[in-house]
Write an enzyme that holds these catalytic residues in place. Structure first.
Site, short mmCIF file in Angstrom:
data_model
loop_
_atom_site.label_atom_id
_atom_site.label_comp_id
_atom_site.label_asym_id
_atom_site.label_seq_id
_atom_site.Cartn_x
_atom_site.Cartn_y
_atom_site.Cartn_z
CE LYS A 135 -6.30 1.33 -1.19
NZ LYS A 135 -5.19 0.70 -0.46
NE ARG A 139 -6.34 4.94 2.95
CZ ARG A 139 -6.91 3.76 3.22
NH1 ARG A 139 -7.67 3.63 4.30
NH2 ARG A 139 -6.72 2.74 2.42
NE ARG A 143 0.54 -0.11 4.64
CZ ARG A 143 -0.37 0.25 5.52
NH1 ARG A 143 -0.02 1.07 6.51
NH2 ARG A 143 -1.61 -0.19 5.45
CG HIS A 179 -8.88 -0.80 9.36
ND1 HIS A 179 -9.31 0.22 8.53
CD2 HIS A 179 -7.86 -1.42 8.70
CE1 HIS A 179 -8.59 0.23 7.43
NE2 HIS A 179 -7.70 -0.76 7.50
CG ASP A 193 -2.02 -0.99 1.17
OD1 ASP A 193 -2.71 -1.03 0.14
OD2 ASP A 193 -2.23 -1.72 2.15
CG ASP A 213 -9.98 -4.18 3.02
OD1 ASP A 213 -8.75 -4.32 3.20
OD2 ASP A 213 -10.55 -3.09 3.21
#
Length: 338
Positions: free
Chosen positions: A163, A133, A68, A176, A60, A247
């Site tokens: 996404k 994002r 990352r 999450h 990502d 996901d």
């Protein structure tokens, strides 16, 4: 059928066994797997030595809060910065989106990584997990910038992954941490959240990642578990013929299916081609599950392999890259994004 997470900076003995297990198609890397550009390249090489040349390797690398790999790579601004630039100068923002994508993708390809899970085309409508994002709250703007981002990725030899289908930006909960339910009627979702996905699918994206959100107007199941969303809407109505990706099955919102085995089965039964098992503690059980399954159509996953990328030496000797980096990093000097 399965993309797995690894524990650290080098391959452990049990991870070498995972990479040759039937049905393991790739590895998703995280910050815990990164120390330097040289170490990353060595880890990528080791993964392919064990798992084979067709092993997919992803990360990502959206920019902003989700990047990352950082040291030695361009610090990418959040996509919301590109959206804010659109409000000032639409045509320049479209160029910035393409340049942002090209810089991101060319650097990863030069290190051997196949693709980033990008771009995010959710709408910037208040979801805490999406936040900066997302490009923009306006569906048409998000779609236009998303198309430009896909073009930039393709120019750098990287497949694009939209996404989180059919749109995570308009529901408050963070999947999450909790179950998320979007109660809006389908017609409203189509007018808003689905529009950027439809526009970017026209740009020939290779993959779409599903949301763990429940949209009860269409199905009582989360979108990634739903034949209605994957088969009827994404493949049927929107005509998408690429790879469908879940996901992460370790997220709280995936728990409505039950344990790890149930989560893998329900995604594959719904029509996902690739299931993400991002945390090492779930990988053994996920591999045991896919051993019972028939393999998916390999051509959809092969399309995610990166094309031949530039070397780091050629990138650093590229004046165009220098111009692109100067333009996109200047976005972070323009202050906070509302």
């Amino acid at each position: 059928m399965l993309m797995i997470g690894l524990a650290g900076l080098t391959l452990e003995p049990r991870e070498r066994e995972w990479l040759v297990a039937p049905g393991v198609a790739g590895v998703l890397l995280f910050s815990r797997n990164f120390a330097s550009r040289e170490q990353l390249a060595a880890l990528v090489e080791a993964i392919r030595e064990v798992g084979g040349e067709d092993m997919l390797i992803a990360v990502d690398q959206e920019g902003g809060p989700v990047q990352r790999v950082r040291d030695g790579f361009t610090r990418l601004p959040a996509l919301a910065k590109v959206g804010a630039a659109y409000d000032r100068d639409p045509s320049d923002a479209v160029r910035l989106a393409e340049e942002h994508a090209w810089v991101m993708a060319s650097e990863l390809r030069a290190t051997g990584v196949d693709f980033s899970f990008a771009p995010v085309v959710d709408l910037a409508r208040g979801n805490a997990a999406i936040g900066l994002r997302a490009f923009h709250a306006d569906p048409a703007v998000a779609g236009e910038l998303g198309q430009a981002y896909v073009r930039g990725m393709h120019l750098a030899g990287m497949a694009a992954v939209l996404k989180h289908f059919p749109g995570h930006g308009s529901v408050a909960a963070d999947t999450h941490k909790a179950q998320a339910i979007d109660p809006r009627p389908l017609a409203e979702i189509e007018r808003a959240d689905l529009l950027p996905f439809a526009q970017c699918i026209e740009a020939r994206v290779e993959a779409v990642m599903m949301a763990h959100v429940i949209y009860p107007a269409v199905d009582a199941l989360p979108a990634g578990f739903s034949k209605a969303w994957i088969g009827d809407v994404l493949r049927g109505r929107l005509g998408f013929d690429g790879a469908v990706i879940s996901d992460d099955i370790s997220m709280a919102a995936a728990g409505s299916a039950g344990g790890v085995a149930a989560r893998v089965h329900v995604h594959l039964d719904a029509g996902c081609d690739l299931v993400l098992a991002c945390f090492p503690d779930v990988v053994d059980e996920a591999i045991a599950v896919i051993a019972e399954r028939h393999p998916v159509a390999p051509q959809r996953l092969l399309a995610l392999r990166g094309a031949l990328g530039a070397s780091w030496d050629s990138l650093t000797d590229n004046p165009q890259r220098d111009r692109f980096i100067a333009r996109i990093t200047a976005l972070d000097a323009e202050g906070p994004t509302a």
